[in-house]
Design a protein around this motif. Structure first.
Motif, PDB file in Angstrom:
ATOM      1  N   TYR A  27       0.750  -1.075  -0.064  1.00  0.00           N
ATOM      2  CA  TYR A  27       0.091   0.130   0.200  1.00  0.00           C
ATOM      3  C   TYR A  27       0.985   1.004  -0.013  1.00  0.00           C
ATOM      4  O   TYR A  27       1.862   1.198   0.649  1.00  0.00           O
ATOM      5  N   PRO A  28      -0.141   2.153  -0.671  1.00  0.00           N
ATOM      6  CA  PRO A  28       1.115   3.767  -0.598  1.00  0.00           C
ATOM      7  C   PRO A  28       1.547   3.908   0.772  1.00  0.00           C
ATOM      8  O   PRO A  28       0.328   4.178   1.674  1.00  0.00           O
ATOM      9  N   GLU A  29       2.272   5.702   0.956  1.00  0.00           N
ATOM     10  CA  GLU A  29       2.307   6.121   1.751  1.00  0.00           C
ATOM     11  C   GLU A  29       0.950   7.500   2.223  1.00  0.00           C
ATOM     12  O   GLU A  29       1.078   7.512   0.639  1.00  0.00           O
TER      13      GLU A  29
ATOM     14  N   ARG B  30     -11.734  11.161  10.523  1.00  0.00           N
ATOM     15  CA  ARG B  30     -10.670  11.355  11.305  1.00  0.00           C
ATOM     16  C   ARG B  30     -10.256   9.384  10.584  1.00  0.00           C
ATOM     17  O   ARG B  30     -10.350   9.301  11.375  1.00  0.00           O
ATOM     18  N   MET B  31      -8.854   9.926  11.245  1.00  0.00           N
ATOM     19  CA  MET B  31      -7.705   8.691  11.156  1.00  0.00           C
ATOM     20  C   MET B  31      -7.335   8.239  12.168  1.00  0.00           C
ATOM     21  O   MET B  31      -7.164   9.588  13.193  1.00  0.00           O
ATOM     22  N   ASN B  32      -7.215   7.359  12.345  1.00  0.00           N
ATOM     23  CA  ASN B  32      -6.517   6.975  13.243  1.00  0.00           C
ATOM     24  C   ASN B  32      -5.310   6.763  13.050  1.00  0.00           C
ATOM     25  O   ASN B  32      -4.489   5.554  12.369  1.00  0.00           O
TER      26      ASN B  32
ATOM     27  N   PHE C  97       0.109  14.584   6.360  1.00  0.00           N
ATOM     28  CA  PHE C  97      -0.902  13.792   5.605  1.00  0.00           C
ATOM     29  C   PHE C  97      -2.237  14.360   4.899  1.00  0.00           C
ATOM     30  O   PHE C  97      -2.838  12.941   5.258  1.00  0.00           O
ATOM     31  N   PRO C  98      -2.742  15.241   4.527  1.00  0.00           N
ATOM     32  CA  PRO C  98      -4.074  15.261   4.496  1.00  0.00           C
ATOM     33  C   PRO C  98      -4.572  14.621   3.297  1.00  0.00           C
ATOM     34  O   PRO C  98      -5.599  14.562   3.833  1.00  0.00           O
TER      35      PRO C  98
END
Length: 277
Positions: A142-144, A160-162, A201-202
Motif C-alpha cells: 500500500y502507498p504512503e 478522522r484517521m487513527n 498527510f491530508p
C-alpha cells in the motif's frame, strides 16, 4: 541514522514497527510481537524504544525476535514540550469517551516519527496496544500514507484517521519535512501524533476498519464486529493488562484474547470467539 541506534542490521526491506516508551507498553509490545510471528510474516519486527525503558522490559522483546532500535525523543522546543505534557494536554483537551491509563505519556508519542529515519523501504507502524490476528503483509504494497478511520462510536468518526496503524515509506527528506511542520510557534496537536499526522498527510488513504478495529466498537457499534474479517485489533483507551481494568465487564472477551497472546500457550481460533452481546 540521526537519533537512532539499532542493535543489528536490517534483514528485510520491510518491517513492522512499534514504539515502546515505558515498561507497560513493553508488555503490550510482547503480545504484539507474538501475534506477528503467529501470522507467519517474514518481515522484520522493529521496536523503537526510548531511554526510559529498562533492559528487564526489553529482554522479552529481543527473545521474541525484535530488532531493538533505541531512539532519542524529538528535539522539540520547551514551549512545545510544555503544551504536550500529560497534565497540560489532558487539561486542554480532555478525553471524554474513555480513560487513558496513568502510564500514558502523550509527548513521547511523537517519537514514532523517527520511523521515517529507519533503513527500510516500506514499513507498517503498529501501536504497542494492538494485536495482529491475520497476516497483514499485503499492507507493505500500500502507498504512503494509509490509515483506518477513527471509528468507534458513530459513523461521524469516519472523517478522522487513527494513527495506531499506518503505512509509510522511510525517507530522511520526509522526516525533515514533517519535523519542520511539527514544532511551530503556538503548535498544539490535540491528539498528539494522530492529529499531527492527519495534518502532515491530508490526502491519507483509508484502510478498512478491519485493519485497525478499535475495541470500543465491541460495545458501541457491534454490527461492525466480525471476527472473520478483523486483521488488527487495537486496544485504544484502557489497556488489557491493566489490573483492575475499568471496563473488564464490557470487554472481557477482548481482554482474555490479549492475555492468550501475551503468554506462551495456545491462542483461541477466531471462529471460536463470541460475538458482541
Amino acid at each position: 541514522m540521526s537519533g537512532l541506534r539499532p542493535v543489528r542490521e536490517a534483514r528485510s526491506d520491510c518491517a513492522y514497527v512499534t514504539l515502546v516508551t515505558n515498561a507497560d507498553f513493553a508488555l503490550g509490545a510482547g503480545a504484539l510481537l507474538r501475534s506477528l510471528r503467529l501470522s507467519e510474516t517474514q518481515a522484520d519486527l522493529v521496536v523503537l524504544h526510548t531511554g526510559g525503558v529498562e533492559e528487564a522490559s526489553l529482554a522479552p522483546l529481543r527473545e521474541r525476535g525484535a530488532r531493538l532500535v533505541e531512539t532519542d525523543l524529538l528535539p522539540t522546543s520547551d514551549a512545545f514540550n510544555t503544551a504536550h505534557a500529560r497534565d497540560a494536554l489532558h487539561g486542554a483537551a480532555p478525553f471524554t469517551k474513555g480513560e487513558k491509563p496513568a502510564f500514558h505519556t502523550p509527548l513521547d508519542n511523537f517519537a514514532k516519527l523517527r520511523l521515517w529515519q529507519l533503513d527500510y523501504d516500506r514499513v507498517v507502524f503498529l501501536d504497542a496496544d494492538t494485536l495482529v490476528l491475520r497476516n497483514c503483509d499485503r499492507l507493505f504494497d500500500y502507498p504512503e500514507f494509509c490509515a483506518a478511520p477513527n471509528v468507534y462510536e458513530s459513523l461521524a468518526d469516519f472523517h478522522r484517521m487513527n494513527s495506531g496503524v499506518f503505512t509509510a515509506r522511510p525517507s530522511q527528506a520526509t522526516f525533515d519535512r514533517i519535523f519542520a511542520e511539527l514544532d511551530t510557534p503556538g503548535a498544539f496537536w490535540r491528539r498528539t501524533d494522530q492529529t499531527f499526522l492527519q495534518h502532515a498527510f491530508p490526502d491519507w488513504h483509508g484502510l478498512p476498519v478491519t485493519f485497525n478495529m478499535l475495541q470500543y466498537v465491541w460495545f458501541n457499534l457491534p454490527g461492525l464486529w466480525n471476527w472473520d474479517s478483523i486483521h488488527i485489533l487495537h486496544y485504544q483507551y484502557e489497556k488489557p493488562w491493566q489490573n483492575p481494568h475499568p471496563k473488564a465487564d464490557r470487554l472481557a472477551p477482548l481482554i482474555d484474547l490479549w492475555h492468550a497472546y501475551a503468554g506462551d500457550g495456545p491462542v483461541p481460533a477466531l471462529s471460536e470467539l463470541p460475538a458482541p452481546a
